[in-house]
Design an enzyme around this catalytic site. Structure first.
Site, PDB file in Angstrom:
ATOM      1  N   SER A   1      77.347 -84.123  14.147  1.00 34.73           N
ATOM      2  CA  SER A   1      78.227 -84.651  15.190  1.00 34.73           C
ATOM      3  C   SER A   1      77.666 -85.960  15.731  1.00 34.73           C
ATOM      4  CB  SER A   1      78.359 -83.637  16.313  1.00 34.73           C
ATOM      5  OG  SER A   1      77.084 -83.292  16.774  1.00 34.73           O
ATOM      6  N   ARG A   2      78.545 -86.688  16.399  1.00 31.66           N
ATOM      7  CA  ARG A   2      78.110 -87.832  17.175  1.00 31.66           C
ATOM      8  C   ARG A   2      77.769 -87.351  18.579  1.00 31.66           C
ATOM      9  NH1 ARG A   2      79.279 -92.552  14.608  1.00 31.66           N
ATOM     10  NH2 ARG A   2      81.020 -92.601  13.139  1.00 31.66           N
ATOM     11  N   ALA A   3      77.033 -88.167  19.317  1.00 30.31           N
ATOM     12  CA  ALA A   3      76.674 -87.818  20.690  1.00 30.31           C
ATOM     13  C   ALA A   3      77.925 -87.694  21.548  1.00 30.31           C
ATOM     14  CB  ALA A   3      75.766 -88.890  21.273  1.00 30.31           C
TER      15      ALA A   3
ATOM     16  N   ASP B   1      81.213 -73.997  28.278  1.00 31.29           N
ATOM     17  CA  ASP B   1      80.451 -73.699  27.075  1.00 31.29           C
ATOM     18  C   ASP B   1      80.460 -72.197  26.795  1.00 31.29           C
ATOM     19  OD1 ASP B   1      79.146 -73.334  29.401  1.00 31.29           O
ATOM     20  OD2 ASP B   1      77.192 -74.013  28.714  1.00 31.29           O
TER      21      ASP B   1
END
Lengths: 500, 500
Positions: free
Chosen positions: B194-196, B256
């Site tokens: 993933s990207r940040a 989350d």
């Protein structure tokens, strides 16, 4: 970051801007995040949507709401920087995590809902969290007072009474009979009612057959000062506006959270300064509250919350297992109401209305315990209630001399007859409502259903059970077809439901 | 009902139409309800928004997505009627009411999420409901398989391995060392990263310093067939697209949900046909998982779900209390990675990578238990891992001969020095990340932080603790200012936090 505006003529009741994905990354904001936008002396916070293609890098898509707030012309440059979330978002998270919110936290959420500061994701999460985790009595009281504080309020002095029905019973139009009775007894009853959402008619829809129901707050004050009462649509008066925004979110998933039901009702009563409130809780198969246990629990909560708000609340648990009155749909219900006020017609609607009015008279201490029903009967039979209703109709711009037969019902009609001989065992509220809606109610006021029988009546083969009045022949056919499938009136059989 | 279309050039990734309130009432639909729209041979279901003013009675506002689907010209007439909700909405309600969903119900929801059939209210409610009520292991398995079935899948044959880190530790760039080691050992490791989102760099951002990371599914197949490995950005490959849509809703409220974390990770592993998966769960103050208990519970769930999906999962609970490696931010991390592959540079990053690679080699039965770490060390020290990395970089369009010093870091820099003499007691991941982001990472690849010390090191007064590399002087000032407030590196004091 300076961005060039691009204008979209879309109104979303929220300040939303559209950023190119790359600019959003540069600003460090994500979908549903927030930016501050500065243009001349204007600065506002807006919620961010992002796009790969619609808005180019260096541009910002501005919807009508933002355009109106900062008065920016298309093509002009605005200064954009990331903004933090309002504190209420943290409180919503706290609720999702199962914690109890205090008064100031709830006020902060309700304030931001009222002022459209929350994204639809945040608002939906809040409503869903309240539905799943529930609310304490203290939280419900905070919800109620916050909804009142963030909306309009009207003060009608002392002895203000009100009634509310939890709903779910077809034809149950007691408000339009109770209000003139108790107003004729000298009480102040500024009644705000709702329009139908899923039912064939709300009180506001039925009253609209006789007069206008849409008034500003100053007009309402004038009407109530003259008549001691009004019967209007609550939606126009902007009492507890947060409530309406919450309902819009609850509707798609039918999230009938009890905590929210309680605060929704009580906020609207509190906003008009009610001192005494009577709540009608119909119970039975097909109505909103299925069991007496749940009804009693709800009633206790209403009373406790009322107590904390300084409002005397009494709840009546009523039989909601079948329709009340004969007419279902605005025009047919309005006929019933005028008939009852003329001391005719549907005896069950009259009886229930007298019980409610009597209880309200006792609750407000206008009369001793045990004598309210008799007083209500006297007011009705003397014609004083009818006179009061005429006054209200006239003040609300209708014809006070209207007679039941003056009210037009559709000539596209069909009589549903009994296929058996026997007693009427069961009439299903939900099926009857569904047929009346299919026939065109509440949109077409002259559409609906007229019940020829009630539960317990003996019928012969081919006796009429009810008549459908439809807005056109197609709707009539549709409504007749549904009758075949749903069997809304069961005759003879003791079977009330078939489990397949 | 026939309505005249009015076109709005807005793209919302969902078929949305705007109806006038009055027409909506006539159709019997509400906000977030649905209508069927027919135009020539096209018929689609769209989600309804309503307006009092924007669209007049008799008109229908059509956004770009609907326009593209039915190819209607502005001003043409379409046939509109109310449509029922998809069945998945009922299943969402069921979840909110605390019931467990079966496989077909979950598939129905994930299918409708993937295909944009749910309104944002419905999707938010689903995500919130899952967060509050949680999921059973069976439900998580169903979420995982449904996400896989509704997205792209790639089959790389047998012995496919993968690793995943739960995240939250600054500089923790082990993937780019583990992948070449295990690929050099002959395993297949098609790594999507993933990207940040909130961190100073994701693996995809760091790898992008060395090569491209954005490839279509056929290109990925080619790269992996040649090298046995890839290190790419997962977002471009459309594995488990429902997951990305759920994450967009989770982000604003930081929802989350563990059930969703598990299915999100496992769906992406399953979609590339992983047989053996190693999960790195860093634990400690400031990392995502705060306590070893929670980490062990999460680990057991990962293993159980893997078991039900036919994937061998092993979890390593690692020390996540302070940053790993010296560089934080894309360019500085890429330098660290090349240094480790050249058998230099940050010893903690090298050690952790060797542990992970060794475990993966054992898990996949490439080597006997207890001999994985030695094998990984041999591969690294022999230069085979570096050769493999060069091959991957070349296949992904980068310069395979790039040296650490070739990687540019910003010349806008500032050294933060110790104000005390003593041992480094604590380095705060979150503070370090926040400073690196303020300095411009990950957006500006040359920005970030270089740590001169690790926990336990002895420092004297004015010894350098870390250097900030910023994208410009303003950002450098901002980053320095934050250091004063946050005190990311604590020297001498045994106080690790101050409660005010």
């Amino acid at each position: 970051m300076r961005l060039k505006t691009r204008f979209y003529e879309i109104e979303v009741d929220k300040p939303i801007v559209i950023l190119n994905d790359e600019d959003a990354k540069d600003l460090g904001v994500f979908v549903s995040g927030r930016v501050k936008i500065k243009y001349n002396e204007h600065e506002i916070t807006a919620i961010v949507d992002t796009t790969e293609t619609l808005v180019r890098e260096g541009e910002i898509g501005v919807l009508k709401d933002v355009h109106d707030l900062i008065k920016v012309d298309a093509g002009d440059y605005v200064e954009v920087r990331s903004a933090s979330k309002p504190a209420s978002v943290e409180f919503i998270k706290k609720k999702l995590d199962g914690h109890t919110l205090d008064e100031s936290e709830i006020y902060s959420i309700i304030y931001d809902i009222t002022n459209n500061n929350l994204s639809s994701i945040e608002l939906s999460s809040f409503v869903t969290g309240g539905y799943i985790n529930g609310y304490t009595i203290e939280e419900i009281v905070s919800l109620t007072t916050s909804m009142v504080k963030t909306g309009k309020q009207i003060d009608f002095g002392d002895d203000v009474v009100d009634k509310h029905c939890i709903g779910g019973v077809a034809g149950n139009r007691t408000t339009m009979i109770v209000v003139p009775i108790v107003a004729a007894a000298g009480l102040t009853i500024p009644k705000t009612s709702s329009r139908a959402i899923t039912s064939p008619s709300g009180t506001a829809d039925t009253m609209e057959v006789l007069s206008s129901v849409q008034f500003g707050i100053d007009e309402v004050r004038e009407i109530v000062n003259s008549a001691g009462a009004c019967i209007i649509w609550g939606g126009a008066v902007n009492l507890a506006p947060a409530d309406d925004k919450i309902i819009r979110v609850e509707y798609p998933l039918s999230l009938d959270a009890e905590g929210h039901l309680l605060s929704s009702v009580m906020a609207k009563k509190m906003a008009i300064g009610s001192d005494y409130v009577l709540i009608d809780i119909p119970v039975g198969k097909g109505s909103k509250i299925a069991t007496p246990d749940r009804a009693r629990k709800l009633a206790r909560n209403f009373i406790e919350i009322g107590c904390k708000l300084g409002i005397s609340v009494e709840c009546l648990i009523t039989d909601g297992s079948s329709p009340i009155g004969a007419g279902i749909g605005p025009a047919l219900e309005a006929r019933d109401v005028l008939n009852v006020l003329n001391n005719k017609g549907p005896i069950d609607l009259m009886n229930k209305s007298l019980d409610l009015a009597g209880t309200l008279l006792e609750l407000s201490k206008r009369v001793d315990k045990g004598k309210g029903r008799k007083m209500a009967e006297n007011i009705l039979s003397s014609g004083k209630a009818l006179d009061k209703m005429k006054q209200i109709i006239e003040l609300q711009g209708g014809d006070p001399e209207i007679k039941p037969r003056d009210i037009e019902v559709s000539d596209k009609k069909h009589v549903i007859k009994s296929k058996h001989k026997g007693k009427v065992r069961f009439i299903d509220n939900k099926c009857i409502s569904s047929i009346a809606r299919t026939a065109g109610a509440p949109r077409i006021k002259s559409a609906g259903i007229y019940m020829h029988v009630g539960v317990g009546d003996s019928v012969r083969l081919d006796d009429p059970l009810f008549t459908i009045y439809a807005s056109d022949n197609n709707k009539l056919d549709d409504a007749i077809n549904i009758c075949e499938k749903l069997i809304p009136v069961r005759v003879g059989s003791v079977i009330s439901d078939i489990i397949t």
